[in-house]
Design a protein around this motif. Structure first.
Motif, mmCIF file in Angstrom:
data_model
loop_
_atom_site.group_PDB
_atom_site.id
_atom_site.type_symbol
_atom_site.label_atom_id
_atom_site.label_comp_id
_atom_site.label_asym_id
_atom_site.label_seq_id
_atom_site.Cartn_x
_atom_site.Cartn_y
_atom_site.Cartn_z
ATOM 1 N N PHE A 169 63.018 33.794 4.726
ATOM 2 C CA PHE A 169 61.850 33.321 4.454
ATOM 3 C C PHE A 169 60.700 33.832 5.643
ATOM 4 C CE2 PHE A 169 58.347 30.036 4.577
ATOM 5 C CZ PHE A 169 57.807 30.295 3.237
ATOM 6 N N THR A 170 60.093 34.837 5.266
ATOM 7 C CA THR A 170 59.121 35.375 6.426
ATOM 8 C C THR A 170 57.741 35.624 6.052
ATOM 9 O OG1 THR A 170 59.598 37.505 5.455
ATOM 10 C CG2 THR A 170 61.148 37.128 7.348
ATOM 11 N N ASN A 171 57.315 34.989 4.800
ATOM 12 C CA ASN A 171 55.979 35.213 4.490
ATOM 13 C C ASN A 171 55.261 33.762 4.709
ATOM 14 O OD1 ASN A 171 57.245 34.177 2.190
ATOM 15 N ND2 ASN A 171 55.939 34.848 0.946
ATOM 16 N N HIS A 172 55.498 32.905 5.654
ATOM 17 C CA HIS A 172 55.023 31.563 5.563
ATOM 18 C C HIS A 172 53.473 31.855 5.996
ATOM 19 C CE1 HIS A 172 57.221 32.553 9.090
ATOM 20 N NE2 HIS A 172 56.064 31.970 10.053
ATOM 21 N N GLU A 173 53.236 32.626 7.110
ATOM 22 C CA GLU A 173 51.813 33.088 7.653
ATOM 23 C C GLU A 173 50.911 33.344 6.403
ATOM 24 O OE1 GLU A 173 49.802 35.539 11.296
ATOM 25 O OE2 GLU A 173 51.808 35.271 11.255
ATOM 26 N N GLU A 174 51.471 34.467 5.688
ATOM 27 C CA GLU A 174 50.534 34.834 4.600
ATOM 28 C C GLU A 174 50.174 33.820 3.566
ATOM 29 O OE1 GLU A 174 51.077 38.101 0.900
ATOM 30 O OE2 GLU A 174 52.341 38.105 2.345
ATOM 31 N N ILE A 175 51.228 32.778 3.356
ATOM 32 C CA ILE A 175 50.955 31.917 2.308
ATOM 33 C C ILE A 175 50.089 30.937 2.882
ATOM 34 C CG2 ILE A 175 51.893 29.905 1.219
ATOM 35 C CD1 ILE A 175 54.456 31.516 0.878
ATOM 36 N N GLY A 176 50.039 30.607 4.151
ATOM 37 C CA GLY A 176 49.094 29.757 4.688
ATOM 38 C C GLY A 176 47.885 30.251 4.933
ATOM 39 N N GLN A 177 47.534 31.363 4.989
ATOM 40 C CA GLN A 177 46.333 32.026 5.230
ATOM 41 C C GLN A 177 45.722 31.981 3.474
ATOM 42 O OE1 GLN A 177 46.831 35.896 6.726
ATOM 43 N NE2 GLN A 177 46.965 35.211 9.023
ATOM 44 N N LYS A 178 46.247 32.549 2.809
ATOM 45 C CA LYS A 178 45.827 32.508 1.234
ATOM 46 C C LYS A 178 45.272 31.122 0.822
ATOM 47 C CE LYS A 178 48.275 36.786 0.002
ATOM 48 N NZ LYS A 178 49.129 37.253 -1.426
ATOM 49 N N PHE A 179 46.479 30.248 1.250
ATOM 50 C CA PHE A 179 45.991 28.697 0.954
ATOM 51 C C PHE A 179 44.669 28.397 1.561
ATOM 52 C CE2 PHE A 179 46.565 24.174 1.123
ATOM 53 C CZ PHE A 179 47.364 23.820 0.031
ATOM 54 N N VAL A 180 44.611 28.579 2.775
ATOM 55 C CA VAL A 180 43.327 28.031 3.473
ATOM 56 C C VAL A 180 42.388 28.884 3.111
ATOM 57 C CG1 VAL A 180 42.136 27.790 5.688
ATOM 58 C CG2 VAL A 180 44.571 27.378 5.497
ATOM 59 N N HIS A 181 42.356 29.837 2.691
ATOM 60 C CA HIS A 181 41.074 30.894 2.239
ATOM 61 C C HIS A 181 40.831 30.264 0.742
ATOM 62 C CE1 HIS A 181 38.616 34.304 1.161
ATOM 63 N NE2 HIS A 181 39.518 34.345 0.049
ATOM 64 N N LEU A 182 41.791 29.954 -0.100
ATOM 65 C CA LEU A 182 41.273 29.290 -1.414
ATOM 66 C C LEU A 182 40.481 27.897 -1.168
ATOM 67 C CD1 LEU A 182 41.392 29.817 -4.486
ATOM 68 C CD2 LEU A 182 43.903 28.784 -4.537
ATOM 69 N N VAL A 183 41.017 27.187 -0.244
ATOM 70 C CA VAL A 183 40.584 25.811 -0.001
ATOM 71 C C VAL A 183 38.936 25.934 0.479
ATOM 72 C CG1 VAL A 183 40.734 23.599 1.724
ATOM 73 C CG2 VAL A 183 42.733 24.479 0.524
ATOM 74 N N THR A 184 38.906 26.949 1.334
ATOM 75 C CA THR A 184 37.383 27.163 2.102
ATOM 76 C C THR A 184 36.599 28.012 1.423
ATOM 77 O OG1 THR A 184 38.446 28.842 3.545
ATOM 78 C CG2 THR A 184 38.483 26.465 4.074
ATOM 79 N N GLU A 185 37.034 28.671 0.268
ATOM 80 C CA GLU A 185 36.065 29.560 -0.536
ATOM 81 C C GLU A 185 35.046 28.848 -1.337
ATOM 82 O OE1 GLU A 185 38.057 32.355 -2.948
ATOM 83 O OE2 GLU A 185 38.285 30.825 -4.519
ATOM 84 N N ASN A 186 33.790 29.313 -1.435
ATOM 85 C CA ASN A 186 32.709 28.656 -2.049
ATOM 86 C C ASN A 186 32.715 29.186 -3.637
ATOM 87 O OD1 ASN A 186 31.976 26.919 0.158
ATOM 88 N ND2 ASN A 186 30.677 28.702 1.072
#
Length: 260
Positions: free
Chosen positions: A243-260
């Motif tokens: 499991f090495t893609n936790h950083e990528e998932i975290g970034q995408k998650f926050v991007h989706l949360v914060t996008e307008n």
């Protein structure tokens, strides 16, 4: 080799077409604090259920206290303590009633069970609710009751699944000291948690299960050396479980949360 508290040879278990355990081999002596870790679905809970006698349909050999549990009358269970990750307690009972009941199930007299229960609750900072119904307890109080109930009968083998859930910082410190002192008394403890820094600090042996197989077994330093890693247990865990893609998932998650 010392007499094993627990010995497992080629343990395999399937649910229909799904093989959950694919040949587990373990030799565990007394006084060890074992961090038993792995991702969800790796086979940790299945292993523990087999050792507790909850699951009986398996292949391989399992010996506890030198006795094959297939051909045992189940009395070995009286020398085991267990804190499940999710547990139901009898809300309508008081702490005194619940722990005395559990103590008697394990063969303690009512007086001894009540004496120990009262003293242990006081030491764990919940003595004031000894005669209060569990329904009114906080999550932390309930967790302390579960921990006490697993140790009340002085077992030699303990299985603890996420045991510090709901505990405050001071209680966690007390719990860690309890575990260390139990190990000094020769008790064997399986500690399962997803909080890697706690596992790293309290365990003198770490067993990492992935896809039904043991992929690492040793002290934290031994596992680091074997896998040429200098990081944390969490980083080694991620490497060995792929499991090495936790950083990528975290970034995408926050991007989706914060996008307008």
């Amino acid at each position: 080799m010392e007499q094993a508290i627990l010995s497992i040879k080629n343990l395999q278990k399937s649910y229909g077409e799904n093989q959950v355990l694919k040949g587990i081999d373990l030799h565990v002596g007394s006084g060890q604090i074992i961090g038993y870790i792995g991702p969800n679905g790796a086979g940790k809970s299945t292993t523990v259920k087999i050792l507790l006698g909850i699951e009986s349909d398996y292949s391989g050999e399992v010996k506890i206290f030198g006795e094959d549990i297939r051909h045992n009358d189940g009395l070995y269970k009286k020398n085991i303590g267990y804190v499940p990750e999710i547990a139901e307690v009898y809300d309508n009972l008081t702490g005194q009633e619940y722990l005395t009941f559990i103590g008697e199930l394990y063969g303690l007299s009512q007086d001894v069970a009540e004496y120990k229960a009262k003293g242990l609750m006081e030491l764990f900072g919940i003595g004031e609710v000894f005669h209060t119904r569990i329904a009114s307890y906080s999550k932390g109080m309930r967790q302390k009751i579960l921990i006490i109930s697993s140790m009340l009968h002085n077992p030699d083998l303990l299985f603890l699944d996420e045991p510090i859930n709901g505990l405050d910082a001071n209680s966690v410190m007390i719990f860690k000291e309890i575990i260390a002192q139990l190990a000094k008394e020769g008790k064997t403890i399986f500690y399962s948690s997803h909080i890697m820094d706690v596992v790293e600090k309290i365990s003198n042996r770490i067993i990492l299960l992935n896809d039904g197989k043991i992929v690492a077994d040793g002290t934290f330093d031994e596992i680091k050396q074997k896998n040429a890693q200098q990081g944390t247990l969490e980083e080694i865990f991620n490497q060995l479980t792929g499991f090495t893609n936790h950083e990528e998932i975290g970034q995408k998650f926050v991007h989706l949360v914060t996008e307008n």
